[in-house]
Motif scaffolding. Structure first.
Motif, mmCIF file in Angstrom:
data_model
loop_
_atom_site.group_PDB
_atom_site.id
_atom_site.type_symbol
_atom_site.label_atom_id
_atom_site.label_comp_id
_atom_site.label_asym_id
_atom_site.label_seq_id
_atom_site.Cartn_x
_atom_site.Cartn_y
_atom_site.Cartn_z
ATOM 1 N N PHE A 1 11.018 8.990 13.297
ATOM 2 C CA PHE A 1 12.008 9.308 12.263
ATOM 3 C C PHE A 1 11.379 10.138 11.144
ATOM 4 O O PHE A 1 11.913 11.179 10.736
ATOM 5 N N VAL A 2 10.233 9.684 10.635
ATOM 6 C CA VAL A 2 9.543 10.389 9.559
ATOM 7 C C VAL A 2 9.084 11.773 10.012
ATOM 8 O O VAL A 2 9.222 12.765 9.279
ATOM 9 N N ALA A 3 8.546 11.863 11.231
ATOM 10 C CA ALA A 3 8.034 13.138 11.734
ATOM 11 C C ALA A 3 9.152 14.162 11.900
ATOM 12 O O ALA A 3 8.977 15.346 11.579
ATOM 13 N N ILE A 4 10.299 13.727 12.406
ATOM 14 C CA ILE A 4 11.431 14.652 12.580
ATOM 15 C C ILE A 4 11.892 15.179 11.235
ATOM 16 O O ILE A 4 12.124 16.390 11.070
ATOM 17 N N LEU A 5 12.026 14.290 10.245
ATOM 18 C CA LEU A 5 12.452 14.725 8.913
ATOM 19 C C LEU A 5 11.470 15.719 8.313
ATOM 20 O O LEU A 5 11.861 16.760 7.763
ATOM 21 N N PHE A 6 10.176 15.406 8.420
ATOM 22 C CA PHE A 6 9.165 16.294 7.848
ATOM 23 C C PHE A 6 9.123 17.625 8.593
ATOM 24 O O PHE A 6 8.979 18.690 7.982
ATOM 25 N N GLY A 7 9.239 17.576 9.926
ATOM 26 C CA GLY A 7 9.238 18.806 10.714
ATOM 27 C C GLY A 7 10.410 19.702 10.366
ATOM 28 O O GLY A 7 10.261 20.927 10.239
ATOM 29 N N ILE A 8 11.596 19.098 10.190
ATOM 30 C CA ILE A 8 12.779 19.873 9.812
ATOM 31 C C ILE A 8 12.585 20.477 8.422
ATOM 32 O O ILE A 8 12.892 21.653 8.181
ATOM 33 N N GLY A 9 12.061 19.664 7.486
ATOM 34 C CA GLY A 9 11.818 20.173 6.144
ATOM 35 C C GLY A 9 10.839 21.326 6.137
ATOM 36 O O GLY A 9 11.032 22.334 5.436
ATOM 37 N N LEU A 10 9.778 21.218 6.947
ATOM 38 C CA LEU A 10 8.781 22.284 7.019
ATOM 39 C C LEU A 10 9.376 23.546 7.636
ATOM 40 O O LEU A 10 9.071 24.672 7.211
ATOM 41 N N ALA A 11 10.250 23.372 8.628
ATOM 42 C CA ALA A 11 10.875 24.531 9.261
ATOM 43 C C ALA A 11 11.837 25.244 8.310
ATOM 44 O O ALA A 11 11.990 26.469 8.359
ATOM 45 N N MET A 12 12.479 24.481 7.415
ATOM 46 C CA MET A 12 13.485 25.063 6.521
ATOM 47 C C MET A 12 12.883 25.899 5.406
ATOM 48 O O MET A 12 13.585 26.731 4.814
ATOM 49 N N ILE A 13 11.591 25.700 5.086
ATOM 50 C CA ILE A 13 11.001 26.494 4.007
ATOM 51 C C ILE A 13 10.360 27.776 4.534
ATOM 52 O O ILE A 13 9.779 28.545 3.760
ATOM 53 N N GLY A 14 10.464 27.996 5.844
ATOM 54 C CA GLY A 14 10.064 29.276 6.431
ATOM 55 C C GLY A 14 8.610 29.625 6.261
ATOM 56 O O GLY A 14 7.720 28.798 6.487
ATOM 57 N N GLU A 15 8.339 30.872 5.830
ATOM 58 C CA GLU A 15 6.977 31.386 5.760
ATOM 59 C C GLU A 15 6.112 30.604 4.774
ATOM 60 O O GLU A 15 4.892 30.543 4.922
ATOM 61 N N ARG A 16 6.738 30.019 3.738
ATOM 62 C CA ARG A 16 5.955 29.276 2.757
ATOM 63 C C ARG A 16 5.291 28.041 3.376
ATOM 64 O O ARG A 16 4.315 27.519 2.837
ATOM 65 N N GLY A 17 5.820 27.587 4.499
ATOM 66 C CA GLY A 17 5.232 26.430 5.156
ATOM 67 C C GLY A 17 4.228 26.794 6.226
ATOM 68 O O GLY A 17 3.696 25.902 6.899
ATOM 69 N N ALA A 18 3.960 28.089 6.401
ATOM 70 C CA ALA A 18 3.077 28.535 7.479
ATOM 71 C C ALA A 18 1.666 27.971 7.324
ATOM 72 O O ALA A 18 1.031 27.563 8.304
ATOM 73 N N ARG A 19 1.175 27.957 6.062
ATOM 74 C CA ARG A 19 -0.188 27.449 5.857
ATOM 75 C C ARG A 19 -0.288 25.963 6.200
ATOM 76 O O ARG A 19 -1.280 25.506 6.771
ATOM 77 N N VAL A 20 0.760 25.209 5.833
ATOM 78 C CA VAL A 20 0.770 23.782 6.156
ATOM 79 C C VAL A 20 0.814 23.591 7.671
ATOM 80 O O VAL A 20 0.108 22.745 8.225
ATOM 81 N N LEU A 21 1.646 24.401 8.334
ATOM 82 C CA LEU A 21 1.769 24.307 9.788
ATOM 83 C C LEU A 21 0.441 24.595 10.466
ATOM 84 O O LEU A 21 0.016 23.865 11.380
ATOM 85 N N HIS A 22 -0.239 25.644 10.033
ATOM 86 C CA HIS A 22 -1.523 25.998 10.640
ATOM 87 C C HIS A 22 -2.563 24.903 10.395
ATOM 88 O O HIS A 22 -3.377 24.580 11.277
ATOM 89 N N ALA A 23 -2.524 24.302 9.208
ATOM 90 C CA ALA A 23 -3.466 23.220 8.911
ATOM 91 C C ALA A 23 -3.206 22.004 9.803
ATOM 92 O O ALA A 23 -4.143 21.379 10.304
ATOM 93 N N LEU A 24 -1.928 21.701 10.020
ATOM 94 C CA LEU A 24 -1.583 20.567 10.874
ATOM 95 C C LEU A 24 -1.962 20.841 12.328
ATOM 96 O O LEU A 24 -2.373 19.926 13.059
#
Length: 453
Positions: free
Chosen positions: A166-189
């Protein structure tokens, strides 16, 4: 798609004794022998199996969280996430119900409990009191509320797979919604996931020890001789589960263009680990990694595998209806068609209400019988002695069912990499827990996915 390279082949085949599945198999045999000839010693080795399962459970939450978050954020198509979830739950509902029906039909045809003539009044209901109490607490409403963690972090530390999901889906959706600004977080993960999967590989080195301890305890405490008393039930359950895997899931696999036997061979190390520990959770991290390595997208693997561990319990469902009718037959309780259909309906709900609970198979059976008064709950004492042996078959069937579901949903989405999948099915890729190039291949997959975006 990853181009063909030496990474897809093991350049220096390891000696047979270094393969994980060989080590686990030897450990299982050794555990059986020790438990049989020195039962007290075997029973004392229970901490080995418990410790290994705890080690694996320790890493399950990070694996699920990182897999789902990077998968959903990498897709950037939230409609696709909903579509995958809908297809997965549709698959789970159909085959879980089919498994319940199969158990019901087999119990009526074979009638493994007929002729035992047990008087329910002579049974010790106290032996199953704890299971009945847990079943009472495992209502559908309580289950749904239990999916929501007390805090964001408790969803990652509480040990509840569905809360982590549940937590992972919410966080993943939130990260996807902020687009390019979340790219650094995505790469770190994504980089962090490499380290986490390396930890999984390290923990899998202890799998033979865990399997040895768990199997020695099982045989030492319960003894192989206990199987003889209820051989008809145990044999019927194992044969039914085998036929369900080979015939039903085999037909699904064939319709989707792959062989169930090759998939089983690909997952042999994990299946032996499940057999040795009687827990499908012990192989969950390895299943996630292996399905990705076989060409299934991370986003689909991350959604299907964890939810399948709670909603796609084919082995548990076969066990529930088969065991319930066994108890009824043993106690000379003849159920009408209407009562059996009621039993089926209750089992469909209770199997979801106790999802994720330790010993879920026995607890969901108690929950079902407590709502269907025709079958005495005390009759569960009849099968308590052999439930541990049937638990292994339940776990194996559940595990294979979730592997098949992952491939099927990936194919339905048109995202299955057939070249990579075929290479895995033919043994042309290194196993994740056994080869040091695993992390390199994982990095190549991540990099390729990034280029595709």
């Amino acid at each position: 798609m990853i181009p063909a390279s030496p990474l897809l082949h093991d350049p220096a085949p390891r000696p047979w004794y270094r393969h994980l599945y060989v080590q686990v198999l030897v450990a299982i045999v050794a555990g059986v022998l020790l438990g049989h000839f020195a039962p007290a010693t075997g029973e004392a080795l229970k901490p080995l199996g418990d410790a290994f399962i705890k080690l694996v459970k320790m890493i399950i939450a990070p694996v699920i969280f990182l897999t789902i978050v990077t998968g959903i954020a990498g897709m950037r198509d939230l409609a696709a996430v909903g579509r995958v979830a809908a297809k997965a739950f549709g698959y789970f509902l159909f085959f879980s119900t089919l498994a319940l029906i199969v158990g019901l039909v087999v119990a009526n045809v074979v009638r493994p409990g007929a002729g035992l003539n047990i008087d329910p009044a002579t049974l010790d209901a106290g032996k199953v009191a704890d299971y009945a109490a847990k079943a009472h607490d495992s209502t559908l409403t309580g289950f749904l509320l239990g999916v929501i963690p007390d805090s964001f972090l408790s969803g990652l530390t509480g040990g509840n797979i569905l809360q982590t999901l549940f937590v992972a889906i919410l966080f993943g959706i939130g990260l996807a919604m902020i687009g390019e600004r979340g790219a650094r977080v995505l790469h770190a993960l994504e980089d962090l996931s490499l380290a986490v999967f390396k930890v999984v590989a390290i923990l899998m080195k202890a799998a033979p020890i865990g399997a040895f301890g768990a199997m020695a305890f099982t045989i030492g405490k319960y003894g192989v001789g206990t199987l003889a008393n209820l051989a008809a039930l145990v044999g019927t359950f194992y044969l039914t589960s085998l036929l369900f895997v080979i015939v039903v899931l085999g037909a699904v696999a064939r319709l989707c263009g792959f062989s169930i036997l090759k998939l089983i061979a690909y997952l042999k190390a994990e299946l032996l680990l499940v057999l040795g520990t009687s827990s499908s959770e012990s192989a969950l991290p390895s299943l996630i990694e292996k399905m990705e390595r076989a060409g299934c997208p991370k986003s689909i693997v991350g959604l299907v595998v964890p939810t399948g561990y709670s909603f796609n319990l084919d082995g548990t469902n076969i066990y529930m209806t088969l065991a319930a009718l066994f108890i009824a037959q043993a106690c000379n309780v003849e159920l009408t068609l209407g009562q059996q259909l009621l039993l089926l309906g209750v089992a469909m709900l209770s199997s979801k209400g106790a999802a994720g609970v330790t010993g879920a198979g026995f607890i969901t059976l108690a929950a079902t019988l407590s709502i269907v008064p025709s079958v005495p709950v005390a009759g569960m004492a009849l099968i308590l002695g052999v439930d541990r042996f049937m638990s292994e078959c339940r776990s194996l069937t559940n595990f294979i069912g979730n592997a098949v579901a992952t491939v099927v949903v990936s194919r339905w989405e048109g995202k299955l990499d057939r070249a990579q999948f075929d290479a895995a099915m033919h043994g042309q890729m290194p196993l994740p827990a056994d080869d040091d190039t695993a992390a390199t291949i994982h990095a190549a997959i991540v990099a390729e996915r990034g280029r595709a975006l």
